[in-house]
Design an enzyme around this catalytic site. Structure first.
Site, PDB file in Angstrom:
ATOM      1  N   GLY A   1      31.994  35.717  33.159  1.00  0.00           N
ATOM      2  CA  GLY A   1      31.269  35.460  34.388  1.00  0.00           C
ATOM      3  C   GLY A   1      29.885  36.075  34.348  1.00  0.00           C
ATOM      4  O   GLY A   1      29.412  36.543  33.294  1.00  0.00           O
TER       5      GLY A   1
ATOM      6  N   TRP B   1      32.725  29.394  40.924  1.00  0.00           N
ATOM      7  CA  TRP B   1      33.183  28.967  42.252  1.00  0.00           C
ATOM      8  C   TRP B   1      32.324  29.547  43.373  1.00  0.00           C
ATOM      9  O   TRP B   1      32.547  29.223  44.544  1.00  0.00           O
ATOM     10  CB  TRP B   1      34.639  29.376  42.476  1.00  0.00           C
ATOM     11  CG  TRP B   1      35.608  28.696  41.554  1.00  0.00           C
ATOM     12  CD1 TRP B   1      36.390  29.288  40.607  1.00  0.00           C
ATOM     13  CD2 TRP B   1      35.893  27.301  41.482  1.00  0.00           C
ATOM     14  NE1 TRP B   1      37.148  28.349  39.947  1.00  0.00           N
ATOM     15  CE2 TRP B   1      36.864  27.117  40.468  1.00  0.00           C
ATOM     16  CE3 TRP B   1      35.429  26.173  42.184  1.00  0.00           C
ATOM     17  CZ2 TRP B   1      37.374  25.868  40.145  1.00  0.00           C
ATOM     18  CZ3 TRP B   1      35.946  24.935  41.855  1.00  0.00           C
ATOM     19  CH2 TRP B   1      36.904  24.794  40.846  1.00  0.00           C
ATOM     20  N   ALA B   2      31.379  30.419  43.048  1.00  0.00           N
ATOM     21  CA  ALA B   2      30.563  31.054  44.088  1.00  0.00           C
ATOM     22  C   ALA B   2      29.576  30.044  44.657  1.00  0.00           C
ATOM     23  O   ALA B   2      28.657  29.598  43.974  1.00  0.00           O
ATOM     24  CB  ALA B   2      29.818  32.254  43.506  1.00  0.00           C
TER      25      ALA B   2
ATOM     26  N   GLY C   1      25.356  31.935  47.333  1.00  0.00           N
ATOM     27  CA  GLY C   1      24.079  32.271  46.726  1.00  0.00           C
ATOM     28  C   GLY C   1      24.033  33.688  46.200  1.00  0.00           C
ATOM     29  O   GLY C   1      25.060  34.367  46.083  1.00  0.00           O
TER      30      GLY C   1
ATOM     31  N   GLU D   1      23.409  34.481  55.590  1.00  0.00           N
ATOM     32  CA  GLU D   1      24.857  34.455  55.721  1.00  0.00           C
ATOM     33  C   GLU D   1      25.315  35.567  56.654  1.00  0.00           C
ATOM     34  O   GLU D   1      24.510  36.395  57.100  1.00  0.00           O
ATOM     35  CB  GLU D   1      25.527  34.561  54.351  1.00  0.00           C
ATOM     36  CG  GLU D   1      25.279  33.334  53.484  1.00  0.00           C
ATOM     37  CD  GLU D   1      26.095  33.320  52.208  1.00  0.00           C
ATOM     38  OE1 GLU D   1      26.847  34.272  51.972  1.00  0.00           O
ATOM     39  OE2 GLU D   1      25.979  32.343  51.445  1.00  0.00           O
TER      40      GLU D   1
ATOM     41  N   ASP E   1      43.959  41.328  34.869  1.00  0.00           N
ATOM     42  CA  ASP E   1      44.096  41.720  33.460  1.00  0.00           C
ATOM     43  C   ASP E   1      43.292  42.983  33.140  1.00  0.00           C
ATOM     44  O   ASP E   1      43.804  43.917  32.511  1.00  0.00           O
ATOM     45  CB  ASP E   1      43.627  40.580  32.547  1.00  0.00           C
ATOM     46  CG  ASP E   1      44.594  39.406  32.521  1.00  0.00           C
ATOM     47  OD1 ASP E   1      45.730  39.566  32.994  1.00  0.00           O
ATOM     48  OD2 ASP E   1      44.205  38.334  32.037  1.00  0.00           O
TER      49      ASP E   1
ATOM     50  N   HIS F   1      38.624  35.505  52.445  1.00  0.00           N
ATOM     51  CA  HIS F   1      37.587  34.609  52.962  1.00  0.00           C
ATOM     52  C   HIS F   1      38.161  33.885  54.164  1.00  0.00           C
ATOM     53  O   HIS F   1      39.274  33.365  54.111  1.00  0.00           O
ATOM     54  CB  HIS F   1      37.148  33.599  51.902  1.00  0.00           C
ATOM     55  CG  HIS F   1      35.841  32.957  52.223  1.00  0.00           C
ATOM     56  ND1 HIS F   1      35.713  31.982  53.189  1.00  0.00           N
ATOM     57  CD2 HIS F   1      34.592  33.165  51.733  1.00  0.00           C
ATOM     58  CE1 HIS F   1      34.452  31.618  53.275  1.00  0.00           C
ATOM     59  NE2 HIS F   1      33.751  32.323  52.402  1.00  0.00           N
TER      60      HIS F   1
ATOM     61  N   ARG G   1      33.373  39.243  57.540  1.00  0.00           N
ATOM     62  CA  ARG G   1      34.444  38.350  57.103  1.00  0.00           C
ATOM     63  C   ARG G   1      35.833  38.809  57.544  1.00  0.00           C
ATOM     64  O   ARG G   1      36.680  37.985  57.889  1.00  0.00           O
ATOM     65  CB  ARG G   1      34.415  38.230  55.576  1.00  0.00           C
ATOM     66  CG  ARG G   1      33.269  37.385  55.069  1.00  0.00           C
ATOM     67  CD  ARG G   1      33.267  37.352  53.566  1.00  0.00           C
ATOM     68  NE  ARG G   1      32.264  36.402  53.085  1.00  0.00           N
ATOM     69  CZ  ARG G   1      32.022  36.189  51.798  1.00  0.00           C
ATOM     70  NH1 ARG G   1      32.695  36.855  50.889  1.00  0.00           N
ATOM     71  NH2 ARG G   1      31.107  35.319  51.423  1.00  0.00           N
TER      72      ARG G   1
ATOM     73  N   HIS H   1      40.065  36.467  48.579  1.00  0.00           N
ATOM     74  CA  HIS H   1      38.768  36.049  48.048  1.00  0.00           C
ATOM     75  C   HIS H   1      38.118  37.057  47.113  1.00  0.00           C
ATOM     76  O   HIS H   1      37.660  36.702  46.036  1.00  0.00           O
ATOM     77  CB  HIS H   1      37.833  35.760  49.213  1.00  0.00           C
ATOM     78  CG  HIS H   1      36.480  35.261  48.820  1.00  0.00           C
ATOM     79  ND1 HIS H   1      36.304  34.132  48.051  1.00  0.00           N
ATOM     80  CD2 HIS H   1      35.230  35.741  49.085  1.00  0.00           C
ATOM     81  CE1 HIS H   1      35.004  33.925  47.864  1.00  0.00           C
ATOM     82  NE2 HIS H   1      34.342  34.885  48.467  1.00  0.00           N
TER      83      HIS H   1
ATOM     84  N   ARG I   1      32.938  43.790  51.709  1.00  0.00           N
ATOM     85  CA  ARG I   1      31.756  43.310  50.976  1.00  0.00           C
ATOM     86  C   ARG I   1      30.849  42.469  51.860  1.00  0.00           C
ATOM     87  O   ARG I   1      31.308  41.580  52.565  1.00  0.00           O
ATOM     88  CB  ARG I   1      32.207  42.483  49.766  1.00  0.00           C
ATOM     89  CG  ARG I   1      31.072  41.892  48.953  1.00  0.00           C
ATOM     90  CD  ARG I   1      31.603  41.092  47.779  1.00  0.00           C
ATOM     91  NE  ARG I   1      32.265  39.875  48.207  1.00  0.00           N
ATOM     92  CZ  ARG I   1      31.660  38.684  48.328  1.00  0.00           C
ATOM     93  NH1 ARG I   1      30.352  38.575  48.091  1.00  0.00           N
ATOM     94  NH2 ARG I   1      32.322  37.624  48.707  1.00  0.00           N
TER      95      ARG I   1
ATOM     96  N   SER J   1      28.227  39.710  45.623  1.00  0.00           N
ATOM     97  CA  SER J   1      29.096  39.683  44.443  1.00  0.00           C
ATOM     98  C   SER J   1      28.337  39.280  43.182  1.00  0.00           C
ATOM     99  O   SER J   1      28.394  39.970  42.159  1.00  0.00           O
ATOM    100  CB  SER J   1      30.284  38.753  44.673  1.00  0.00           C
ATOM    101  OG  SER J   1      29.861  37.490  45.118  1.00  0.00           O
TER     102      SER J   1
END
Length: 518
Positions: A13, A46-47, A50, A114, A222, A243, A290, A351, A386, A391
């Site tokens: 990632g 998947w983000a 932004g 946001e 993991d 989320h 959130r 999430h 968060r 992220s």
């Protein structure tokens, strides 16, 4: 087969790729491992919302981070990210990787806002920002650096230390440090030793432990489990952010995320009785933090005895909706909902993992030569909750700082001899996939029902009994079974899920995204 690198990175990632870029640019030999066939299959892709560009609003970003976390974040970590990230973003994503952020007709960057942000400061690309960053970073590494090797369809099993994996008793007395990893080659079914001067965990979070989640299925803990077994410290694992709005529909456990930006652009939450309800839960209504929105939705679902609530943005121009949220629009349409004309059915979903492997502000864990960056790590930036769009920013920033720290000392380290590390001994029993599938379902349902949005003494006690049974069965099974990726992941997921439970038991204070009834 054995491999040697200056740095081994586990995960592909934004955090892992940012670290890889910083290391590769200085000529280091870098190996990057992913359990996926396609290295772009990550949480990053998947983000939707932004990535924060804080230039000119650094101090207000610090305050927004602190506010969103209910004052629990590390102010030092927040300041580092706020004041240092913009230059990293400009250099890596804009100038080198050429990520395609939205711009106006004159070429100036566009910003969106946001939840819990005091101003628009988020760069975006439609509603697929993470995907664009993921692809452009991968292309930058592949096109420019022959000193970077990707190991796809390779699952990391355990981190190597002389203490745990040395061939002689005398090795137990050596300085305790991470030397690389055992890695399972899914195609050849063999286990390879990858030795490295430094190892970076960039394996993402633990969302896939839950029945409903927005993550890739590889977000199963993991890195957390490997770090724990090697002796690293884990912290803040009770802080799992849910989320508020994932699309309710479809047969998979991975719920499609309906971006925070839909509410940021004016989307309204409506219950099954047609009532806009957020005003009774928080003065910021749909733009509340959130955790507040997620619990409010859960309460409304219970009170109205319905399966979901609805997100309504039909008051916006249909063409604007299609252009602003093309991915969400397409997904909804494929599932029978035209979001320009109809309300979107939504439910909360696991999430983001705010806690993780404890690190300093350079990404260094409590084990020498082991770094952790991105969602697998806990720098204290997020505290108990968060702030939206931190992220991607965190992964990029600490991937960069981890690379810088490694570069200072890499010439002082040597690669450990693979001959001094035990060869992996595989089991002999064939795996029963039906048993693995059933155990996965038991784990996911246990986490969702008992260690989810709302936790209590009784729910956690019930979960403890389930985990004890699962742990005993899987440890016996794992010991004698031939390796497969799903079994490796199950073993890790049960271990980390139990750690989330224990952390939830210890913490009796409801704060941020963590809520206990008793």
């Amino acid at each position: 087969m054995n491999f040697e690198f200056d740095v081994l990175i586990i995960g592909t990632g934004i955090a892992g790729l940012s670290a890889a870029a910083g290391l590769a640019e200085r000529g280091l030999k870098v190996g990057i491992v992913t359990r996926e066939k396609d290295p772009s299959t990550t949480n990053t892709v998947w983000a939707q919302g932004g990535i924060i560009y804080a230039k000119g609003s650094e101090e207000s970003l610090v305050e927004d981070i602190m506010k969103a976390s209910s004052g629990t974040s590390s102010r030092e970590a927040a300041k580092l990210v706020a004041y240092e990230s913009s230059s990293i973003l400009e250099d890596l994503l804009i100038h080198k990787a050429h990520s395609n952020f939205e711009r106006d007709e004159s070429g100036e960057l566009l910003f969106t806002k946001e939840a819990a942000h005091s101003m628009p400061r988020i760069l975006y690309r439609g509603d697929y920002t993470g995907k664009d960053i993921q692809i452009t970073l991968l292309n930058y590494l592949r096109d420019n650096f022959k000193n970077v090797t990707f190991f796809t369809s390779h699952t990391a099993i355990d981190l190597l230390t002389a203490l745990h994996h040395g061939v002689t008793i005398q090795q137990r007395y050596e300085e305790n440090k991470v030397l690389g990893a055992y890695v399972f080659n899914q195609e050849t079914h063999s286990v390879e030793k990858i030795l490295a001067k430094y190892t970076i965990l960039a394996t993402g979070g633990i969302g896939a432990l839950y029945l409903h989640h927005t993550n890739s299925e590889g977000a199963r803990g993991d890195g957390h489990a490997m770090a724990k077994r090697a002796g690293a410290v884990l912290t803040d694992l009770e802080f799992i952010q849910f989320h508020p709005t994932s699309f309710y529909g479809g047969a998979t456990h991975r719920r499609f995320l309906v971006s925070e930006a839909v509410r940021g652009e004016g989307g309204l939450l409506i219950n099954s009785q047609g009532v806009r309800f957020m005003a009774k839960y928080h003065p910021d209504m749909e733009l509340a933090p959130r955790d507040v929105v997620a619990r409010a939705i859960a309460e409304e679902i219970i009170e109205t005895r319905s399966d979901c609530v609805y997100l309504d943005i039909t008051h916006k121009d249909p063409e604007w909706i299609k252009n602003r949220f093309p991915t969400i629009y397409k997904h909804c349409l494929e599932h029978g909902v035209d979001m320009s004309k109809e309300r979107i059915p939504v439910v909360p979903a696991a999430h983001y993992t705010c806690g993780g492997v404890k690190t300093d502000l350079k990404g260094q864990t409590t084990l020498k030569n082991l770094y952790a960056v991105g969602e697998v790590a806990c720098t204290g930036l997020h505290g108990a909750n968060r702030l939206a769009s931190t992220s991607l920013l965190e992964g990029m920033t600490f991937g960069h700082f981890a690379a810088l720290d490694i570069l200072k000392n890499v010439d002082k380290e040597t690669i450990y001899s693979s001959d001094k590390i035990k060869d992996w001994i595989d089991g002999t029993e064939e795996v029963d996939n039906a048993l693995i599938h059933q155990d996965w379902m038991t784990l996911k349902q246990t986490m969702w029902n008992y260690v989810g949005l709302t936790r209590s003494k009784d729910r956690l006690s019930r979960a403890e009994a389930m985990f004890n049974e699962l742990s005993d069965e899987i440890n016996r099974f794992y010991k004698d079974a031939k390796l497969v990726d799903s079994l490796i992941g199950l073993r890790n997921a049960v271990e980390v899920g139990h750690q989330v439970l224990l952390a939830s038991r210890r913490n009796t204070q409801s704060v941020g995204c963590f809520y206990r009834k008793s």
